[in-house]
Design an enzyme around this catalytic site. Structure first.
Site, PDB file in Angstrom:
ATOM      1  N   ASP A  94      -4.669  -0.779  -1.259  1.00  0.00           N
ATOM      2  CA  ASP A  94      -4.552  -0.509   0.414  1.00  0.00           C
ATOM      3  C   ASP A  94      -4.121   0.850   0.324  1.00  0.00           C
ATOM      4  OD1 ASP A  94      -2.346  -1.540   0.314  1.00  0.00           O
ATOM      5  OD2 ASP A  94      -2.714  -2.018   2.375  1.00  0.00           O
ATOM      6  N   GLU A  95      -3.714   1.604  -0.605  1.00  0.00           N
ATOM      7  CA  GLU A  95      -2.324   2.408  -0.081  1.00  0.00           C
ATOM      8  C   GLU A  95      -2.868   3.821  -1.210  1.00  0.00           C
ATOM      9  OE1 GLU A  95       1.917   2.483   1.368  1.00  0.00           O
ATOM     10  OE2 GLU A  95       1.604   0.773   0.455  1.00  0.00           O
TER      11      GLU A  95
END
Length: 397
Positions: A94-95
């Site tokens: 998610d990053e």
DNA sequence: TCTGGGGTCCTGATGCTT
DNA sequence: TCTGAAGCATCAGGACCC
């Protein structure tokens, strides 16, 4: 992404929207993976024992994680990032870092492309929000991306970076966890500005290399480039057991499972391990490891298991243990002949499996193992790339 | 019913080679 | 032949990140 796993669950199940939810194992000994923003005021967050979180937030809905779904949406998000920059470095599901050097002609000034990025992610995922940090280097961008969550956009021009960091807590220093924060606090250092003011020489004297590193971050200096591809240095499989065990045959059973898992994933990626490591966690939470190098790098499950088993004898602690794990390290690409060899052994295992299935059919009547056969024949076809046709369902069947 | 699983990197100890 | 230093690799443990 904001509370990624929890947001995905709320996206897919409208009845969860607006409610406190905890993504994590519903039973057993586990921790919270992600708490939704509705749950956080109750004082729950990632890595907290599930039992504690449940006590603090009794109204929360517990949702077991669905990693396949998170990977799917992660790929969609990374796809959006790729539209904005050719240089994307994923940090986790998610990053990611995006190198936006020279992009202003295409996407406009930072505020404008930040907004465009956020709305593109929102559209591609059907409604997930992301917090964007824009800065002159990775470290400041990272801190900025955690600044106004959720759904935030923070832009820190290089000339303002140092002043912007100064009042923030030392907790924003990359690499300063609970232990280091305590040490820094003991030195009277509480904000990033305190560290900048102390100077490089004193920081180095107090904390060695780490001190120099923290000083560099504190004055907003970070020369790391956005590096799109990095290959893994180790690959591991470990499980916390339902209850602690000391019985050697039980321990070997879990070792076998972990070794098989590591071998299968190494083969899937066509890499070999130059060494094997066994990890045990005692009932009182001490982590013990033993490792050694292999004479010939390998990705064969049997080789990994036999080495893991011999390492097991080198532990002096008799247990009981709460966790058992196996890792391969010093990874490198597998040689072509090694891959052919594995293909052969995969074929041999497949033939062995067929004989076993025939036997089961003979004993329990035709059709008894049809489901297993269907499952395996598909995967056997895939075996050139992936020799894992013996998944848990198949063996159980 | 209190502590996951996947990793990376650093440090200090130790042993080998030159 | 012995000794010590330097350099390097390996190992175990620990801190940290998501």
């Amino acid at each position: 992404m904001d509370a990624f796993y929890a947001s995905v669950e709320q996206l897919d199940d409208p009845t969860l929207r607006g409610r406190p939810i905890l993504v994590g194992p519903p039973s057993g000994r586990g921790v919270v993976l992600t708490a939704s923003y509705e749950a956080r005021p109750a004082g729950v967050g990632s890595a907290m024992p599930m039992a504690v979180a449940r006590r603090r937030c009794p109204d929360a809905v517990i949702v077991p994680p669905r990693f396949e779904r998170y990977k799917e949406l992660s790929a969609a998000v990374m796809g959006v990032f790729a539209d904005f920059s050719p240089v994307v470095e994923p940090l986790s599901l998610d990053e990611a870092f995006l190198d936006m050097t020279g992009s202003s002609e295409l996407f406009g000034p930072p505020a404008q492309f930040g907004r465009r990025l956020k709305s593109a992610v929102y559209d591609a995922t059907g409604g997930l929000t992301v917090t964007v940090g824009v800065a002159g280097n990775k470290y400041v961008a990272k801190v900025a991306s955690g600044f106004r969550k959720p759904d935030g956009l923070t832009i820190v021009p290089p000339s303002e970076a140092r002043d912007w960091l100064a009042p923030q807590s030392i907790a924003v220093l990359w690499g300063a966890g609970p232990k280091t924060q305590k040490r820094l606090a003991e030195l009277g250092l509480h904000t990033v500005g305190d560290i900048a003011a102390r100077g490089e020489a004193r920081m180095a004297r107090d904390l060695g290399r780490a001190g120099r590193h923290f000083y560099a971050l504190a004055i907003a200096r970070d020369d790391r480039v956005v590096a799109p591809s990095r290959h893994a240095k180790s690959l591991s499989s470990e499980r916390t057991l339902r209850s602690d065990i000391a019985e050697p045959t039980e321990i070997r059973k879990h070792l076998r499972r972990a070794a098989d898992d590591v071998g299968r994933r190494l083969r899937k990626r066509a890499i070999v391990a130059g060494g094997v490591r066994v990890k045990l966690k005692t009932a009182d939470f001490r982590t013990l490891t033993r490792q050694h190098r292999l004479a010939d790098p390998s990705n064969a499950s049997d080789v990994i298991y036999s080495n893991a088993e011999s390492l097991l004898k080198q532990f002096d602690d008799p247990g009981p243990f709460r966790l058992i794990g196996v890792a391969g390290f010093d990874l490198e690409p597998a040689a072509v002949d090694n891959q052919l060899e594995l293909l052969d052994s995969g074929r041999a295992r497949s033939e062995q499996l067929d004989r076993t299935l025939d036997e089961v059919n003979a004993r329990f009547g035709p059709g008894a193992v049809r489901r297993a056969r269907d499952l395996t024949s598909d995967t056997v076809l895939d075996s050139a790339a992936n020799l894992d046709f013996l998944d848990d369902d198949t063996t159980d069947t």
